[in-house]
Design a protein around this motif. Structure first.
Motif, PDB file in Angstrom:
ATOM      1  N   TYR A  35      10.026  -3.485  -5.920  1.00  0.00           N
ATOM      2  CA  TYR A  35       8.877  -2.766  -6.441  1.00  0.00           C
ATOM      3  C   TYR A  35       8.983  -1.304  -6.012  1.00  0.00           C
ATOM      4  CZ  TYR A  35       6.812  -7.330  -7.435  1.00  0.00           C
ATOM      5  OH  TYR A  35       6.576  -8.585  -7.931  1.00  0.00           O
ATOM      6  N   GLN A  36       8.704  -0.402  -6.982  1.00  0.00           N
ATOM      7  CA  GLN A  36       8.789   1.022  -6.699  1.00  0.00           C
ATOM      8  C   GLN A  36       7.413   1.656  -6.745  1.00  0.00           C
ATOM      9  OE1 GLN A  36      11.060  -0.120  -9.298  1.00  0.00           O
ATOM     10  NE2 GLN A  36      12.722  -0.390  -7.816  1.00  0.00           N
ATOM     11  N   CYS A  37       7.143   2.486  -5.722  1.00  0.00           N
ATOM     12  CA  CYS A  37       5.927   3.303  -5.711  1.00  0.00           C
ATOM     13  C   CYS A  37       6.387   4.745  -5.829  1.00  0.00           C
ATOM     14  CB  CYS A  37       5.141   3.087  -4.418  1.00  0.00           C
ATOM     15  SG  CYS A  37       3.767   4.250  -4.213  1.00  0.00           S
ATOM     16  N   GLU A  38       5.965   5.448  -6.915  1.00  0.00           N
ATOM     17  CA  GLU A  38       6.378   6.821  -7.158  1.00  0.00           C
ATOM     18  C   GLU A  38       5.137   7.696  -7.251  1.00  0.00           C
ATOM     19  OE1 GLU A  38       9.942   8.565  -9.768  1.00  0.00           O
ATOM     20  OE2 GLU A  38       8.270   7.880 -10.988  1.00  0.00           O
ATOM     21  N   LYS A  48       0.849  -1.188   0.000  1.00  0.00           N
ATOM     22  CA  LYS A  48       0.000   0.000   0.000  1.00  0.00           C
ATOM     23  C   LYS A  48       0.886   1.239   0.000  1.00  0.00           C
ATOM     24  CE  LYS A  48      -4.045   2.096   2.209  1.00  0.00           C
ATOM     25  NZ  LYS A  48      -4.800   2.065   0.956  1.00  0.00           N
ATOM     26  N   CYS A  49       0.482   2.221  -0.834  1.00  0.00           N
ATOM     27  CA  CYS A  49       1.263   3.444  -1.012  1.00  0.00           C
ATOM     28  C   CYS A  49       0.335   4.615  -0.731  1.00  0.00           C
ATOM     29  CB  CYS A  49       1.784   3.499  -2.449  1.00  0.00           C
ATOM     30  SG  CYS A  49       3.366   4.296  -2.600  1.00  0.00           S
ATOM     31  N   VAL A  63      -3.169  -3.794  -9.918  1.00  0.00           N
ATOM     32  CA  VAL A  63      -2.809  -2.439  -9.468  1.00  0.00           C
ATOM     33  C   VAL A  63      -4.114  -1.712  -9.194  1.00  0.00           C
ATOM     34  CG1 VAL A  63      -1.687  -0.272 -10.042  1.00  0.00           C
ATOM     35  CG2 VAL A  63      -0.662  -2.421 -10.790  1.00  0.00           C
ATOM     36  N   ASP A 106      -3.683   3.046  -5.184  1.00  0.00           N
ATOM     37  CA  ASP A 106      -2.525   3.148  -4.281  1.00  0.00           C
ATOM     38  C   ASP A 106      -2.131   1.804  -3.682  1.00  0.00           C
ATOM     39  OD1 ASP A 106      -4.674   2.728  -2.654  1.00  0.00           O
ATOM     40  OD2 ASP A 106      -4.161   4.272  -1.187  1.00  0.00           O
ATOM     41  N   THR A 107      -2.688   0.698  -4.180  1.00  0.00           N
ATOM     42  CA  THR A 107      -2.391  -0.617  -3.625  1.00  0.00           C
ATOM     43  C   THR A 107      -2.011  -1.566  -4.741  1.00  0.00           C
ATOM     44  OG1 THR A 107      -3.955  -0.248  -1.828  1.00  0.00           O
ATOM     45  CG2 THR A 107      -3.265  -2.516  -2.222  1.00  0.00           C
ATOM     46  N   LEU A 108      -0.948  -2.344  -4.489  1.00  0.00           N
ATOM     47  CA  LEU A 108      -0.511  -3.381  -5.405  1.00  0.00           C
ATOM     48  C   LEU A 108      -0.741  -4.722  -4.720  1.00  0.00           C
ATOM     49  CD1 LEU A 108       1.000  -4.277  -8.020  1.00  0.00           C
ATOM     50  CD2 LEU A 108       3.115  -4.067  -6.717  1.00  0.00           C
ATOM     51  N   ILE A 150       0.050   8.213  -8.801  1.00  0.00           N
ATOM     52  CA  ILE A 150       0.881   7.121  -8.330  1.00  0.00           C
ATOM     53  C   ILE A 150       1.240   6.226  -9.501  1.00  0.00           C
ATOM     54  CG2 ILE A 150       0.983   5.095  -6.834  1.00  0.00           C
ATOM     55  CD1 ILE A 150      -0.851   6.531  -4.895  1.00  0.00           C
ATOM     56  N   TRP A 181       3.428   2.620 -10.397  1.00  0.00           N
ATOM     57  CA  TRP A 181       4.064   1.421  -9.850  1.00  0.00           C
ATOM     58  C   TRP A 181       5.100   0.892 -10.831  1.00  0.00           C
ATOM     59  CZ3 TRP A 181       3.405  -0.268  -4.998  1.00  0.00           C
ATOM     60  CH2 TRP A 181       2.303   0.220  -4.275  1.00  0.00           C
TER      61      TRP A 181
END
Length: 1311
Positions: A407-410, A359-360, A389, A392-394, A370, A372
């Motif tokens: 894994y990147q959350c930007e 969660k981002c 996806v 805000d959650t993967l 956001i 991913w």
């Protein structure tokens, strides 16, 4: 977030700081993790030689690095620009300054290994160019007076911060005020022009502080034309410009939108134009301005620091003057860059087949977008492969090993971005314990300890602890297994020392290690240093004694710390410091040794410290800057000084000393003392002297050194300041008067040729003074009358003049002895020892001197107790002053006295008065010196006492009072009294008492005047059982006594008593046949020791019943069989005791009273004992005694009375199980009388002692020597006779408590 069979492990990873990752052993592969990277933007300054951009990561295998610039792959242009020492370990590279311009852009670092790729946020490199104004031609500005205008600066961009200045060509600042001011854009605004604004050199300077650069714009010229009215008149040259309605030069338009980031500073600016100069007002529409708002630049600039969302809204500035107003509105919008609401988990370890949720949660304004990524590549929603996806959650469903990666959350909006790398590790692995096996943990008792058991495994292992290889898991409040698997034990105890087993278990396997716990005793300072004050030059001793665990002895040490720094203590002999035996000694302490000392006792595990303040006391330093200033004249000065340090002891006083060079040069004398809180002194000086002064301070330690002496100070010539004092007028002879006085000191002469004028005259007789000038300090007036009053005065003078007017003193000429005696002497006897004497005073004319008082002379002629003896005891009492009577104390009662009185003066005594004879009446006696109890029966007790030492009259008898006492409550149950009329009686058998009861006896001696103070004693009657013991005990002794020993008594214990112990008492010697021979000056005590006590010891004590003082011998061996008491006085009564111990811890065997013979009579008795007829008589008596003994034995076995009580130590040993027949306990009167008459008979000089255990008279048996109030009962109580019946102190009289035993024979004993 849901965790299905997974362990979430959080890595604290900051974008610009170092972070930690999972504690994965090096044998296990792990994803790359960025641990540090450069954050931006980076501004390359002109003076920077290089620019370094860093990127560091960790992983297994070690990661490799690549960079992108503006989203394109970037390779540094030359290998020389990369640090060769870091190329293989991280992605850091260095750019040289000479070619930085082409490297300007946005950079991103990628760290990769075979498992995945971690990326960083972008970092921007900015390479600014040198700022400069463009080349341009600026036309002069022409404006009419009263019109507003603006001088544009348009400064170039550069490295902030930037500061704008408006100056002339000569670098003179342009004055600014409400009319002329600079805006935030750097331009110079004029609300209206004035003619003085005309000048050709307005210059704008831009100062770039960071790069230390200032650039200048070309000068601008301004020409202000005077205002000309439309219709000119003669005075138009003095007309002012017309009023102008306000307008806003800055900002333009009606409304402006301001968008700011939250936390930055809000600046709203309104610069008006108009004439007169408009005023600016600010307001916020719909609400008040915040209290954080500030106004600058003459109210034209509104600022709010650290703007918040609440500061959003519409603001208005209002410019107004007398001609009107203008407004401008600002719409303020507050936005913010992306920010994490919840920082994503930076790493997750999970097993194959589980679900992973990432969660981002971010916030920002506008709302961030956001994106991913996986391993740096965009990650798309793939429902078919269970990868979703959801904003805000993967979500990864049913993960496999290939789902591992970074894994990147930007999150991005127009104000910036935030990036988070999340390592997802999908694997199954048996537990791997990372902690060393058999690791030992040493801990101090009472502290907490954590024994590590670091485990890696997937799925997460279950960890348990056991003690001493027992299968049971450790439980208890003090034992806690932490989340990381470690075992924490709180407040460890000695019994916790053991081996502990850590077991890690998961579905893939099991592993274990052993930890060893050793609990040590704490280090503790048991005797630490104390705060102390020491005097300089002495020795300071600081103690530090500690206890510690002996197993830590190799690491134990004691360290001394002074003022926070460890002391370096030298072992050289010359060192002032000595350390040893748990102490620090500082020899010859000085002020540098003062401070806070800490004693630290430490081992490798713990330490303890105690601090103490060492204060060094020393004498004060010398005062400084001693200065003289004159006050009223040259002989009155003020001395001032600056006190020195008091060295921790407050200054008590200052001493001012002087030295004068005329009389005693070089000798310093004290002149004045000044309180310690005062630093000045006013001095009155003598004349005609050369002075020097110095000052020293005094504190509790002592006087300090003196100050430097002042310069020489000279006083002028003067008349004497005072006249002589202490004038003494005496008459050594009746016809002369001696006058003397205390002369002036040499320094008080105030000039040369000092002399004294003596003046005298008769008081109230002569009007003229007789005068004499003398240089000495005494004078004799001759041919005076006896004791005549005179007036005398003495005045001093020198060559400069006379001293002050003298004070008149009064005195008398010489005295002579009085010539008359007191008359009408009368005596009034108040009581037996006090009288009042009165008289008529002598006429004053006969005194012939000053009355000193009266003497009363007493002559004791005789005592009526011995009227035939003529005495000559004289006493004199002095009664000072004028009086007509006196009280005379301390007389002796029942005596005849003669009394005379005389007056006396200084010269001597006058004649005595006629004698007066008087008698003192009879008084009550003093307390009897001794009272003892013995022969306790069931209904009677025998009392023995001595007559009073001072009778104060004719003794008539004694008053006996006895009280029945409750032994538990000490209450008096019954009281009785009886008069014993015989004055020579010294013992009494008291009958009719209650069986087994406690009595308190009071005995007073009486005369015709009454009875004196009583002496008290306690004693108890005996019970039938105790009487039976005594009877059986006595019968056994009788059977053992030899017949041929005649009338001598025997003291013994039976070898066997039915129903009791078969051994005799061990503490008291067994004596038989105790007897005595008494002469006029000595007594011989004889005995026979029992066979089982041949080598025992005893003590012989005796007391003169008149003085009451006991004497005790040294230890006597019982085998000696006799002891001689020498040094006795003829015709005196003595009390004798044999004791098993010394007097002060008495165990008395017997007691008796003897009387020495009178000289002459003793010689007759000794001579008669050698006659034949006397020897024959003695043989007849011996035969008769044998018959009597036989009768006594028969009568006593048939019921005769046996008195006495065994000593307390023997009562239990003599207890019997059976009580004898009733007739044994109730003897008849006839047998009692027979025993009394027979056993007191003796016609020999050697007779049985009545205090022995088996005395033949039956009065004094064992109870005589062991009364209830034996000496041992009272020896520990201080020795004074009290109402409880103790008599030891009464024996000692007024002597000091204690005991003295002479080296040989007897010594005085007092208790």
């Amino acid at each position: 977030m849901r965790l299905a069979g997974s362990l979430q492990l959080v890595l604290l990873l900051a974008l610009s700081t170092e972070a930690t990752s999972l504690n994965i052993p090096s044998e296990v592969e792990q994803l790359p993790t960025i641990i540090f990277h450069t954050t931006g933007p980076i501004i390359a300054l002109p003076y920077d030689n290089t620019v370094t951009i860093r990127c560091e990561a960790r992983g297994n295998p070690p990661p490799e690095y690549r960079w992108t610039k503006d989203d394109l792959d970037f390779i540094p242009p030359q290998p020389a620009t990369i640090r060769s020492d870091q190329l293989a370990t991280d992605g850091t590279f260095v750019l040289q300054n000479k070619s930085l311009a082409r490297f300007q852009g946005k950079y991103r670092c990628y760290a990769s290994n075979k498992l995945g790729t971690a990326i960083t946020e972008t970092v921007e490199l900015i390479v600014p160019s040198m700022p400069k104004f463009p080349k341009e031609t600026i036309e002069p500005i022409v404006v009419e007076e009263g019109e507003p205008f603006v001088l544009q600066c348009n400064p170039p961009e550069g490295v902030p911060p930037r500061k704008i200045h408006w100056m002339s060509i000569g670098l003179q600042h342009i004055d600014q005020d409400e009319r002329v001011s600079m805006g935030t854009d750097g331009s110079l605004y004029f609300s209206h022009a004035l003619q003085k604004d005309s000048r050709p050199d307005y210059c704008c300077f831009a100062d770039f502080l960071r790069i230390r650069t200032i650039v200048q714009k070309l000068a601008m010229a301004v020409e202000v034309k005077p205002w000309t009215p439309e219709y000119e008149s003669s005075d138009s040259s003095d007309a002012s410009p017309p009023v102008r309605t306000p307008s806003l030069l800055l900002p333009s338009g009606v409304q402006t939108e301001k968008v700011l980031l939250k936390g930055t500073e809000l600046q709203l600016e309104c610069v008006p134009g108009g004439y007169p100069t408009p005023k600016i007002e600010w307001m916020k529409m719909g609400e008040k301005l915040t209290a954080r708002a500030n106004l600058y630049n003459f109210g034209k600039l509104l600022t709010i620091p650290a703007i918040e969302e609440s500061d959003e809204g519409k603001y208005m500035c209002l410019a107004k003057n007398s001609a009107g107003q203008a407004v401008h509105y600002f719409d303020v919008i507050v936005e913010e860059p992306p920010k994490w609401l919840t920082v994503p988990s930076h790493s997750q370890l999970t097993v194959i087949g589980s679900d992973v949720h990432i969660k981002c949660s971010v916030s920002g304004k506008p709302q961030p977008d956001i994106m991913w990524k996986k391993n740096g590549h965009i990650f798309e929603d793939d429902p078919l492969n269970n990868k979703r996806v959801l904003d805000d959650t993967l979500v990864l469903h049913n993960v496999m090993a290939d789902d591992s990666g970074v894994y990147q959350c930007e999150a991005v909006n127009r104000h910036g971005l935030v990036l988070s790398n999340i390592n997802i590790m999908v694997m199954n692995m048996a537990p791997l314990i990372l902690t060393e096996d058999y690791q030992e943990y040493a801990v101090i008792r009472g502290e907490n300890v954590t024994m590590n058991c670091s485990v890696f495994g997937s799925p997460p292992p279950t960890i348990s602890w056991a003690k001493d290889e027992t299968p049971e898991t450790i439980e208890g409040e003090r034992f806690v297994t932490l989340q990381n698997g470690s075992l924490q034990i709180s407040s460890v105890k000695k019994k916790d020392s053991s081996e502990y087993l850590c077991v890690a278990d998961n579905s893939e396997g099991k592993s274990s290690i052993t930890a060893v716990l050793a609990v040590k005793d704490p280090t503790h300072i048991v005797n630490g240093p104390q705060d102390m004050q020491v005097i300089s030059g002495t020795t300071a001793q600081l103690t530090c004694q500690a206890e510690y665990d002996k197993s830590l002895e190799d690491s134990f040490e004691v360290v001394w710390i002074k003022d926070g720094e460890q002391m370096t203590l030298s072992t050289e002999e010359q060192s002032r410091y000595f350390v040893g035996d748990g102490m620090l000694q500082i020899m010859n302490v000085n002020l540098r040794d003062e401070g806070v000392y800490a004693c630290m006792a430490r081992t490798r595990l713990d330490e303890d410290n105690v601090t103490a303040l060492l204060t060094v006391l020393d004498v004060p330093d010398a005062p400084q800057n001693v200065e003289i200033s004159e006050l009223k004249n040259q002989r009155n000065i003020c001395l001032a000084w600056v006190p020195g340090s008091d060295h921790n002891s407050s200054i008590i006083e200052f001493i001012v000393e002087y030295e004068e060079s005329q009389w005693e040069p070089g000798k310093w004398k004290e002149l004045l003392k000044v309180p310690g809180n005062q630093a000045t002194a006013e001095l009155a000086l003598h004349g005609h002297l050369n002075y020097q002064f110095r000052v020293y301070a005094v504190n509790a330690v002592g006087p300090g050194p003196p100050s430097e002496p002042t310069v020489l100070y000279k006083t002028p010539l003067a008349a004497p300041d005072r006249n002589p004092e202490n004038i003494k007028i005496q008459g050594h002879l009746p016809n002369q008067m001696d006058i003397s006085w205390e002369p002036l000191l040499p320094v008080e002469h105030n000039g040369p040729d000092l002399e004294y004028k003596v003046s005298y005259r008769k008081l109230a007789v002569d009007d003229t003074w007789t005068e004499h000038l003398v240089k000495r300090h005494s004078f004799i007036v001759r041919n005076t009358s006896t004791f005549i009053p005179y007036e005398i005065k003495i005045q001093s003078r020198n060559s400069h003049g006379w001293g002050p007017e003298p004070r008149i003193s009064t005195g008398y000429s010489g005295e002579d002895v009085p010539t008359a005696a007191p008359r009408d002497v009368a005596v009034e006897v108040i009581n037996t020892t006090v009288l009042r004497v009165s008289w008529t005073p002598v006429p004053p004319a006969t005194l012939r001197g000053q009355l000193r008082g009266y003497h009363v002379h007493l002559l004791k002629k005789r005592s009526f107790l011995n009227p035939d003896r003529i005495l000559d005891e004289r006493h004199m009492l002095s009664f000072p002053g004028k009086r007509t009577h006196a009280i005379v104390p301390s007389l002796q009662a029942f005596s005849e006295y003669t009394l005379t009185v005389n007056v006396f003066n200084k010269k001597g005594n006058g004649p005595s008065s006629d004698p007066v004879t008087f008698n003192t009446p009879e008084g009550v006696p003093e307390k009897v010196p001794i009272l003892t109890t013995s022969n306790a029966q069931k209904d009677s007790i025998r009392l023995v006492w001595g007559p009073p030492l001072v009778a104060n009259g004719i003794l008539t008898g004694y008053l006996l009072q006895y009280h029945l006492i409750n032994e538990t409550t000490k209450e008096v149950l019954d009281s009785r009294e009886m008069n014993i009329t015989g004055p020579d009686t010294t013992h009494w058998q008291l009958e009719g008492l209650e069986e087994g009861s406690l009595y308190l006896f009071h005995l007073s001696a009486c005369t015709r005047a009454g009875c004196g103070p009583p002496l008290a004693r306690e004693s108890s009657t005996v019970t039938p059982a105790r009487m039976f013991l005594t009877i059986s005990f006595m019968a056994a002794n009788k059977a053992m006594a030899s017949v041929d020993r005649g009338h001598n008594c025997s003291l013994s214990f039976p070898h066997s008593i039915p129903g009791s112990a078969t051994h005799p008492p061990s503490l008291v010697p067994v004596l038989l046949n105790i007897s005595s021979y008494v002469s006029d000056t000595y007594a011989k005590i004889r005995w026979t020791a029992g066979e089982e006590k041949q080598d025992s010891q005893l003590y012989v004590a005796y007391m003169n019943n008149r003085d009451g003082n006991w004497r005790v011998s040294e230890a006597v061996n019982t085998s000696q069989s006799f002891h001689i008491i020498g040094g006795l006085k003829p015709g005196m009564v003595y009390t004798v005791r044999l004791m098993a111990k010394t007097l002060l811890d008495n165990a008395s065997i017997f007691e008796d009273v003897i009387k020495t013979q009178i000289r002459g009579l003793a010689g007759q008795q000794r001579s008669i004992s050698t006659k034949g007829w006397f020897i024959g008589t003695m043989c007849a008596v011996a035969l008769l005694t044998l018959v009597v003994l036989t009768v006594c034995f028969i009568w006593r076995n048939q019921g005769g009375k046996y008195a006495g009580t065994p000593p307390p130590g023997r009562r239990d040993m003599l207890a019997m199980d059976k009580v004898k027949e009733k007739e044994d306990l109730h003897p008849n009167e006839e047998s009692q009388a027979m025993n009394d008459d027979t056993c007191e008979y003796s016609d020999s000089d050697e007779k049985p002692l009545r205090g022995s255990l088996c005395s033949l008279n039956g009065d004094d048996v064992i109870g005589d020597s062991v009364s209830r109030d034996s000496l041992v009962d009272y020896a520990d109580g201080g020795g004074e006779f009290s109402e409880d019946g103790s008599f030891i102190g009464e024996y000692s009289g007024h002597k000091q408590s204690g005991s003295v035993t002479e080296p040989n024979g007897f010594g005085p004993v007092t208790a």
